[in-house]
Enzyme design. Structure first.
Site, PDB file in Angstrom:
ATOM      1  N   LYS A  45       2.248  -0.130   4.612  1.00 36.91           N
ATOM      2  CA  LYS A  45       2.263  -0.511   3.273  1.00 36.91           C
ATOM      3  C   LYS A  45       2.181   0.895   2.258  1.00 36.91           C
ATOM      4  O   LYS A  45       2.701   0.551   1.194  1.00 36.91           O
ATOM      5  CB  LYS A  45       1.020  -1.215   3.144  1.00 36.91           C
ATOM      6  CG  LYS A  45       0.882  -2.737   3.952  1.00 36.91           C
ATOM      7  CD  LYS A  45      -0.293  -3.426   3.542  1.00 36.91           C
ATOM      8  CE  LYS A  45      -0.222  -4.738   4.141  1.00 36.91           C
ATOM      9  NZ  LYS A  45      -1.151  -5.559   3.857  1.00 36.91           N
ATOM     10  N   GLY A  69     -11.227   0.722   0.840  1.00 39.77           N
ATOM     11  CA  GLY A  69     -10.037   1.245   1.039  1.00 39.77           C
ATOM     12  C   GLY A  69      -8.654   0.387   0.488  1.00 39.77           C
ATOM     13  O   GLY A  69      -8.923  -0.012  -0.666  1.00 39.77           O
TER      14      GLY A  69
END
Ligand code: ATR
Length: 281
Positions: free
Chosen positions: A67, A130
C-alpha cells in the site's frame, strides 16, 4: 464480450477474497468486468503494475505489503489517499496512475449500514496508530462523532496522528485526543475499533476493560474464520463484536464505484460471502 481487466495485487495473495467479491459485483451490476489476482514481487511492485497496464489493465486493488509502494507510484492522489498516506485502489486513466484509498469509507459503511450503528454523536476509541488507523480518521470525522480517542502501545505515534488531524477535528467539531493505554478517557465507548496488527499474532491490544460495555460495538479490522482474541475479549465484557469481513466487502464496493461509476450493493454480497465461508468452515 470484451471484458475490462482489474486485479488485486499482494504478497501473499492466494487467499484473497477480492476476486470472488468483484465477480459478484460484476454479476449484480451487469458491468463487463474481469477481476484476477496477482502475486506481487517484493521490491518490483512498480514493474508488476506496469506489466498489468501494458496487458490492458484498467485498475488494481492493492493489499499487504504494497500500500505504501502504491502511494509512491501514483501520479496523482485523491484527498483521502493523501490523508491516509497509503493507497489500496489504483485507477489507470488517460491522465496517468491515480491512487485512492477506500478502506476508511469501507469500515464506516460496514459499521453504519451493515451493523446498524450510527457514528454521529458516538464516542469512538481507535486502538492502534499505524497505517490502518490513519486511514479511518477522516472518514470517521465526516460522520460527526462526539469524540475520537486514539490509543497506541507507542504513545508518540498516537500523538503524531492527533497532530496530523487536529485541524480536521476542529473543523468537524470532534473531541479528539490520543496517547498510550493509560491516557484513555473513561468508558464505555460506543464503538471500539481494533486497528492494530495484534490480531495477526493473537495479541490483545492493551486497554482498560472499562472501555467495553453492553452498548459497545467492538470492531476488529482483521478478518479471520474464528472470532479474534479482541472480539472474544470484548464479548466476555458484554460488548457486541464484529470482524472486518464487511469492511473488506465495502472497500471493494467503493473501489468498484471508483472504476465503474456504479455502486454495487455490498450488504447482499457480504451475506452471501458469510454463507460461503461458514459452509467451508
Ligand atoms: P498497519 O498498516 O497494519 O496499521 P503498521 O503501520 O505497522 O501496520 O501499524 C501497526 C499497529 O499495530 C501499530 O499501532 C502497532 O503499535 P506500535 O505503534 O506500538 O508498534 C500496533 N501493534 C502491532 N502489534 C501489536 C501488539 N502486539 N499489541 C498492541 N499493538 C500492536
Amino acid at each position: 464480450m470484451n471484458l475490462d481487466r482489474y486485479a488485486v495485487i499482494g504478497n501473499p495473495i492466494e487467499h484473497s477474497k477480492s476476486p470472488w467479491i468483484h465477480a459478484r459485483f460484476a454479476e449484480q451490476t451487469g458491468e463487463p468486468v474481469e477481476y484476477g489476482r496477482i502475486l506481487g514481487t517484493i521490491g518490483a511492485f512498480a514493474q508488476d503494475v506496469r506489466t498489468f497496464i501494458e496487458a490492458g489493465g484498467r485498475g488494481m486493488n492493492v493489499t499487504v505489503p504494497f500500500k505504501l509502494d502504491a502511494h509512491a507510484l501514483a501520479e496523482s492522489l485523491t484527498p483521502r489517499a493523501a490523508a491516509a498516506g497509503a493507497v489500496n485502489t489504483l485507477a489507470f486513466t488517460v491522465d496517468g496512475i491515480r491512487g485512492d484509498n477506500t478502506d476508511g469509507i469501507g469500515i464506516v459503511r460496514d459499521i453504519e449500514q451493515n451493523l446498524g450503528v450510527r457514528l454521529e454523536g458516538a464516542r469512538i476509541l481507535l486502538l492502534g496508530a499505524g497505517g490502518a488507523a490513519r486511514g479511518v480518521v477522516l472518514p470517521m470525522f465526516e460522520k460527526k462523532p462526539a469524540a475520537l480517542t486514539i490509543v497506541n502501545r507507542t504513545a508518540a505515534k498516537a500523538h503524531q496522528l492527533v497532530d496530523q488531524f487536529a485541524d480536521a477535528a476542529e473543523a468537524a467539531h470532534v473531541r479528539f485526543s490520543g496517547g498510550g493505554a493509560n491516557s484513555v478517557e473513561a468508558g464505555p465507548y460506543d464503538v471500539i475499533v481494533n486497528a492494530t496488527a495484534g490480531s495477526l499474532d493473537a495479541a490483545l491490544p492493551d486497554c482498560d476493560d472499562g472501555v467495553y460495555g453492553p452498548g459497545s460495538l467492538a470492531y476488529d479490522m482483521m478478518y479471520s474464520p474464528q472470532p479474534t482474541v479482541f472480539m472474544r475479549h470484548a464479548e466476555a465484557l458484554g460488548a457486541r463484536a464484529s470482524d472486518g469481513l464487511g469492511m473488506l466487502v465495502e472497500q471493494a464496493a467503493e473501489s468498484f464505484f471508483v472504476w465503474r461509476g456504479v455502486r454495487p450493493d455490498g450488504g447482499v454480497v457480504l451475506r452471501e460471502l458469510r454463507k460461503v465461508l461458514s459452509a467451508q468452515a
